[in-house]
Write a protein that holds these residues in place. Structure first.
Motif, mmCIF file in Angstrom:
data_model
loop_
_atom_site.group_PDB
_atom_site.id
_atom_site.type_symbol
_atom_site.label_atom_id
_atom_site.label_comp_id
_atom_site.label_asym_id
_atom_site.label_seq_id
_atom_site.Cartn_x
_atom_site.Cartn_y
_atom_site.Cartn_z
ATOM 1 N N PRO A 64 0.798 -1.231 0.000
ATOM 2 C CA PRO A 64 0.000 0.000 0.000
ATOM 3 C C PRO A 64 0.828 1.278 0.000
ATOM 4 C CG PRO A 64 -0.004 -1.009 2.162
ATOM 5 C CD PRO A 64 0.679 -1.980 1.256
ATOM 6 N N GLY A 65 0.223 2.309 -0.574
ATOM 7 C CA GLY A 65 0.755 3.651 -0.421
ATOM 8 C C GLY A 65 1.978 3.965 -1.254
ATOM 9 N N ASN A 118 2.631 7.750 -0.711
ATOM 10 C CA ASN A 118 1.417 8.529 -0.508
ATOM 11 C C ASN A 118 1.125 8.658 0.985
ATOM 12 O OD1 ASN A 118 -1.402 9.188 -0.165
ATOM 13 N ND2 ASN A 118 -1.667 8.732 -2.349
ATOM 14 N N THR A 121 -2.550 7.665 2.153
ATOM 15 C CA THR A 121 -2.805 6.228 2.262
ATOM 16 C C THR A 121 -2.074 5.605 3.447
ATOM 17 O OG1 THR A 121 -3.040 6.112 -0.131
ATOM 18 C CG2 THR A 121 -2.675 4.026 1.031
#
Ligand SMILES: [Ca+2]
Ligand SMILES: [Ca+2]
Ligand SMILES: [Ca+2]
Ligand SMILES: [Ca+2]
Length: 236
Positions: A64-65, A118, A121
């Motif tokens: 993620p991110g 990010n 996120t």
């Protein structure tokens, strides 16, 4: 002798940012055959923090991110013929990987790869980011950007073995630490490069990891600093 800088401002043309306790660290590239070779592997996450490692062995870049601008290469998924993964990813540390059509996926790009983190996120930008260079040509340039998108330095390496058939002794971990957050890393290698084991998180620092005290980018500037110190001593 290694010179440590504790100046409370950015120096050397903005190439090395120094800000007291939040000083950014660029790590010396180190050999890497499995995750146990990561200088981050033994660091605990901060309270409420995170740590992710992407080895792309499921042929997906989906931690993620983070986004990147390369592709996932794979023999086992029929997406490449020469794939240079981290050695251990095929199940054995044996000086090679992925060549028998088993696991051993990596990331590929023609010139450079950029990874953008990010903060929304992730909750907070990673303080620790690392990546493993697995193939390409000399020279390799690793650049790191702070939370505001400003570069806080580069590390260069020249350890490529000149062979593009999945040798692993040349593979190196590149990493950086910045308590204020890292928004982006870029690895450049004109002519093509492979990377693997992107790892990022909010970890408890911190000083036990090797630091790039001989960065080529700061070498000349440190040399100048040395000259200044020498001159002061002479005149003192
Ligand atoms: Ca192997
Ligand atoms: Ca891999
Ligand atoms: Ca390699
Ligand atoms: Ca090679």
């Amino acid at each position: 002798m290694k010179t440590r800088l504790f100046l409370p401002f950015a120096v050397i043309g903005g190439l090395l940012t120094v800000s007291g306790a939040a000083r950014a660290q660029l790590l010396t590239p180190t050999p890497y055959l499995s995750v146990t070779d990561s200088p981050f592997a033994s660091l605990p996450t901060v309270s409420g923090g995170y740590f992710f490692l992407e080895d792309v062995e499921d042929n997906l870049f989906n931690t993620p991110g983070v986004t990147f601008n390369g592709i996932v290469t794979s023999i086992s998924f029929g997406l490449g013929t020469i794939v240079d993964s981290v050695d251990a990813d095929d199940g054995a540390i044996n000086g090679a990987n992925g060549n028998a059509g088993v696991f051993g996926d990596s990331l590929f790009s023609n010139n450079s790869m950029t990874f953008d983190f990010n903060a929304t996120t992730l909750g907070t930008l990673p303080s620790h980011v690392g990546i493993v260079w697995t193939d390409g040509s000399n020279n390799i340039t690793f650049e790191v950007f702070d939370a505001l998108g400003a570069s806080f330095g580069t590390v260069t390496g020249s350890h490529a073995d000149g062979n593009f058939n999945n040798g692993t002794a040349e593979d190196r971990f590149y990493g950086a630490i910045n308590a204020g957050g890292i928004s982006r890393i870029t690895v450049s290698n004109p002519g093509g490069l492979e990377l693997d084991h992107l790892q990022y998180g909010t970890l408890q620092n911190t000083v036990a990891v090797p630091e790039a005290g001989t960065l080529s980018l700061v070498g000349s500037a440190l040399g100048m600093l040395g000259v200044c110190i020498a001159r002061r001593r002479k005149t003192a």
